[in-house]
Design a protein around this motif. Structure first.
Motif, mmCIF file in Angstrom:
data_model
loop_
_atom_site.group_PDB
_atom_site.id
_atom_site.type_symbol
_atom_site.label_atom_id
_atom_site.label_comp_id
_atom_site.label_asym_id
_atom_site.label_seq_id
_atom_site.Cartn_x
_atom_site.Cartn_y
_atom_site.Cartn_z
ATOM 1 N N GLN A 11 27.705 -147.786 47.931
ATOM 2 C CA GLN A 11 28.559 -148.903 47.515
ATOM 3 C C GLN A 11 29.058 -148.692 46.089
ATOM 4 O OE1 GLN A 11 29.654 -151.215 49.661
ATOM 5 N NE2 GLN A 11 31.028 -151.721 47.989
ATOM 6 N N LYS A 12 28.177 -148.215 45.216
ATOM 7 C CA LYS A 12 28.574 -147.937 43.835
ATOM 8 C C LYS A 12 29.652 -146.849 43.787
ATOM 9 C CE LYS A 12 25.113 -147.770 40.740
ATOM 10 N NZ LYS A 12 23.745 -147.472 40.213
ATOM 11 N N ILE A 13 29.490 -145.818 44.616
ATOM 12 C CA ILE A 13 30.470 -144.726 44.653
ATOM 13 C C ILE A 13 31.811 -145.243 45.144
ATOM 14 C CG2 ILE A 13 31.061 -142.525 45.736
ATOM 15 C CD1 ILE A 13 27.991 -141.984 45.867
ATOM 16 N N ARG A 14 31.783 -146.032 46.218
ATOM 17 C CA ARG A 14 33.025 -146.593 46.770
ATOM 18 C C ARG A 14 33.725 -147.499 45.766
ATOM 19 N NH1 ARG A 14 30.089 -147.536 52.474
ATOM 20 N NH2 ARG A 14 30.688 -145.572 53.453
ATOM 21 N N ASN A 15 32.947 -148.067 44.835
ATOM 22 C CA ASN A 15 33.519 -148.913 43.788
ATOM 23 C C ASN A 15 33.993 -148.107 42.585
ATOM 24 O OD1 ASN A 15 33.094 -151.220 45.293
ATOM 25 N ND2 ASN A 15 31.105 -151.654 44.360
ATOM 26 N N GLY A 16 33.892 -146.762 42.677
ATOM 27 C CA GLY A 16 34.433 -145.905 41.629
ATOM 28 C C GLY A 16 33.437 -145.423 40.594
ATOM 29 N N ASN A 17 32.155 -145.616 40.806
ATOM 30 C CA ASN A 17 31.132 -145.197 39.855
ATOM 31 C C ASN A 17 30.851 -143.700 40.044
ATOM 32 O OD1 ASN A 17 28.716 -144.632 38.505
ATOM 33 N ND2 ASN A 17 27.962 -146.724 38.775
ATOM 34 N N THR A 18 31.351 -142.877 39.127
ATOM 35 C CA THR A 18 31.171 -141.428 39.245
ATOM 36 C C THR A 18 29.734 -141.003 38.955
ATOM 37 O OG1 THR A 18 31.929 -141.134 36.967
ATOM 38 C CG2 THR A 18 33.568 -140.860 38.719
ATOM 39 N N GLN A 19 29.033 -141.765 38.131
ATOM 40 C CA GLN A 19 27.627 -141.462 37.856
ATOM 41 C C GLN A 19 26.804 -141.597 39.135
ATOM 42 O OE1 GLN A 19 26.269 -140.155 35.185
ATOM 43 N NE2 GLN A 19 24.254 -140.133 36.146
ATOM 44 N N ALA A 20 27.143 -142.550 39.976
ATOM 45 C CA ALA A 20 26.434 -142.727 41.245
ATOM 46 C C ALA A 20 26.657 -141.519 42.147
ATOM 47 C CB ALA A 20 26.899 -144.008 41.937
ATOM 48 N N PHE A 21 27.854 -140.947 42.106
ATOM 49 C CA PHE A 21 28.114 -139.757 42.914
ATOM 50 C C PHE A 21 27.284 -138.579 42.400
ATOM 51 C CE2 PHE A 21 30.469 -136.011 44.425
ATOM 52 C CZ PHE A 21 30.414 -136.287 45.774
ATOM 53 N N SER A 22 27.109 -138.498 41.087
ATOM 54 C CA SER A 22 26.247 -137.455 40.512
ATOM 55 C C SER A 22 24.817 -137.595 41.024
ATOM 56 C CB SER A 22 26.235 -137.535 38.987
ATOM 57 O OG SER A 22 27.491 -137.222 38.468
ATOM 58 N N LYS A 29 21.763 -131.772 46.816
ATOM 59 C CA LYS A 29 22.269 -130.434 46.495
ATOM 60 C C LYS A 29 21.385 -129.315 47.040
ATOM 61 C CE LYS A 29 20.267 -130.338 41.876
ATOM 62 N NZ LYS A 29 20.563 -130.450 40.462
ATOM 63 N N ASN A 30 20.075 -129.481 46.989
ATOM 64 C CA ASN A 30 19.190 -128.425 47.491
ATOM 65 C C ASN A 30 19.298 -128.271 48.996
ATOM 66 O OD1 ASN A 30 18.261 -127.832 44.925
ATOM 67 N ND2 ASN A 30 16.508 -129.199 45.082
ATOM 68 N N THR A 53 31.657 -128.800 50.051
ATOM 69 C CA THR A 53 31.022 -129.826 50.873
ATOM 70 C C THR A 53 30.991 -131.157 50.131
ATOM 71 O OG1 THR A 53 29.666 -128.215 52.054
ATOM 72 C CG2 THR A 53 28.878 -130.487 52.043
ATOM 73 N N PHE A 54 30.598 -131.131 48.868
ATOM 74 C CA PHE A 54 30.523 -132.394 48.112
ATOM 75 C C PHE A 54 31.907 -132.977 47.837
ATOM 76 C CE2 PHE A 54 26.154 -130.959 47.218
ATOM 77 C CZ PHE A 54 25.497 -132.101 47.673
ATOM 78 N N ILE A 55 32.899 -132.120 47.706
ATOM 79 C CA ILE A 55 34.272 -132.632 47.566
ATOM 80 C C ILE A 55 34.686 -133.327 48.864
ATOM 81 C CG2 ILE A 55 36.697 -131.937 47.381
ATOM 82 C CD1 ILE A 55 35.691 -129.725 45.395
ATOM 83 N N LYS A 56 34.384 -132.694 50.000
ATOM 84 C CA LYS A 56 34.697 -133.301 51.303
ATOM 85 C C LYS A 56 33.943 -134.611 51.489
ATOM 86 C CE LYS A 56 35.858 -129.089 53.829
ATOM 87 N NZ LYS A 56 35.503 -128.197 54.939
ATOM 88 N N ILE A 57 32.686 -134.635 51.063
ATOM 89 C CA ILE A 57 31.886 -135.860 51.179
ATOM 90 C C ILE A 57 32.536 -136.969 50.362
ATOM 91 C CG2 ILE A 57 29.696 -136.911 50.479
ATOM 92 C CD1 ILE A 57 28.373 -134.178 51.258
ATOM 93 N N PHE A 58 32.921 -136.643 49.133
ATOM 94 C CA PHE A 58 33.545 -137.647 48.265
ATOM 95 C C PHE A 58 34.839 -138.182 48.870
ATOM 96 C CE2 PHE A 58 36.184 -139.008 44.671
ATOM 97 C CZ PHE A 58 35.323 -139.933 44.084
ATOM 98 N N LYS A 59 35.664 -137.254 49.379
ATOM 99 C CA LYS A 59 36.962 -137.661 49.933
ATOM 100 C C LYS A 59 36.833 -138.446 51.240
ATOM 101 C CE LYS A 59 39.815 -134.051 47.880
ATOM 102 N NZ LYS A 59 40.639 -132.863 48.125
ATOM 103 N N SER A 60 35.779 -138.178 52.011
ATOM 104 C CA SER A 60 35.673 -138.841 53.312
ATOM 105 C C SER A 60 34.546 -139.867 53.364
ATOM 106 C CB SER A 60 35.520 -137.815 54.429
ATOM 107 O OG SER A 60 34.595 -136.837 54.120
ATOM 108 N N LEU A 61 34.100 -140.311 52.210
ATOM 109 C CA LEU A 61 33.034 -141.300 52.156
ATOM 110 C C LEU A 61 33.419 -142.592 52.879
ATOM 111 C CD1 LEU A 61 30.286 -140.994 50.955
ATOM 112 C CD2 LEU A 61 31.082 -142.057 48.881
#
Length: 192
Positions: A11-22, A29-30, A53-61
């Motif tokens: 939810q935080k990521i969808r609201n634009g929180n980039t730290q949450a995506f980190s 990542k492992n 993969t993480f770019i795809k995850i971000f774009k298709s969240l």
């Protein structure tokens, strides 16, 4: 990561929180890298595919509906991204430089000889697994190392569980054959 923490993080990521995506990247990542490394057999490519993969995850969240576990969704994206890279590179067989594969942590052993024998076995299994075709290595990794159930694998790979059972059976047979050959070579080298 717990399901509630994942939901809150998503939810935080969808609201634009980039730290949450980190935080999400740090959490997975492992797992993403391990699967990519085993399927692609190349550290640099595994790192690139992990980033892709993480770019795809971000774009298709926004497409993640929660029908399956979030980790299953991530595995599926990783697996498909690896297959795309393999097709792109037109590789038949993959090999991994074992020195670059992240070590699996083991319980500390008291006996140094037992630890050495265990390390030799582990290296032999890695070497054998990495000499299998990418799809077989990916299946065995998901089932044995990532401990996904057949139901989770069915969602991840979009393949019926009956087909997965057959493919796992065949992949195990291939792995057994490779292990046997590698073990014979090792015995001949060390005791021949």
């Amino acid at each position: 990561m717990t399901a509630n923490k994942e939901k809150h993080l998503l939810q935080k990521i969808r609201n634009g929180n980039t730290q949450a995506f980190s935080e999400l990247v740090d959490a997975y990542k492992n797992l993403v890298y391990t699967l990519a490394s085993r399927m692609l057999g190349n550290r640099e490519e595994a790192e690139e595919v992990s980033q892709d993969t993480f770019i795809k995850i971000f774009k298709s969240l926004s497409h993640f509906k929660g029908d399956s576990k979030f980790s299953t969704w991530i595995y599926r994206i990783t697996y498909n991204t690896c297959l795309d890279r393999i097709k792109q590179n037109k590789r038949q067989n993959t090999f991994v430089d074992i020195d670059h594969v992240k070590d699996v942590s083991f319980v500390t052993m008291n006996n140094a000889l037992d630890k050495m024998i265990l390390e030799e076995r582990r290296e032999l299994i890695k070497k054998s697994l990495n000499s299998l075709p990418a799809k077989d290595a990916g299946l065995l990794t998901l089932f044995y190392f990532e401990e996904q159930s057949l139901a989770e694998m069915e969602k991840t790979l979009n393949i019926p569980d009956r087909t997965i059972k057959v493919q796992l059976f065949r992949a195990r047979k291939k792995l057994a054959t490779v292990l046997e050959k590698n073990l014979e070579k090792e015995i001949l080298q060390n005791y021949g």
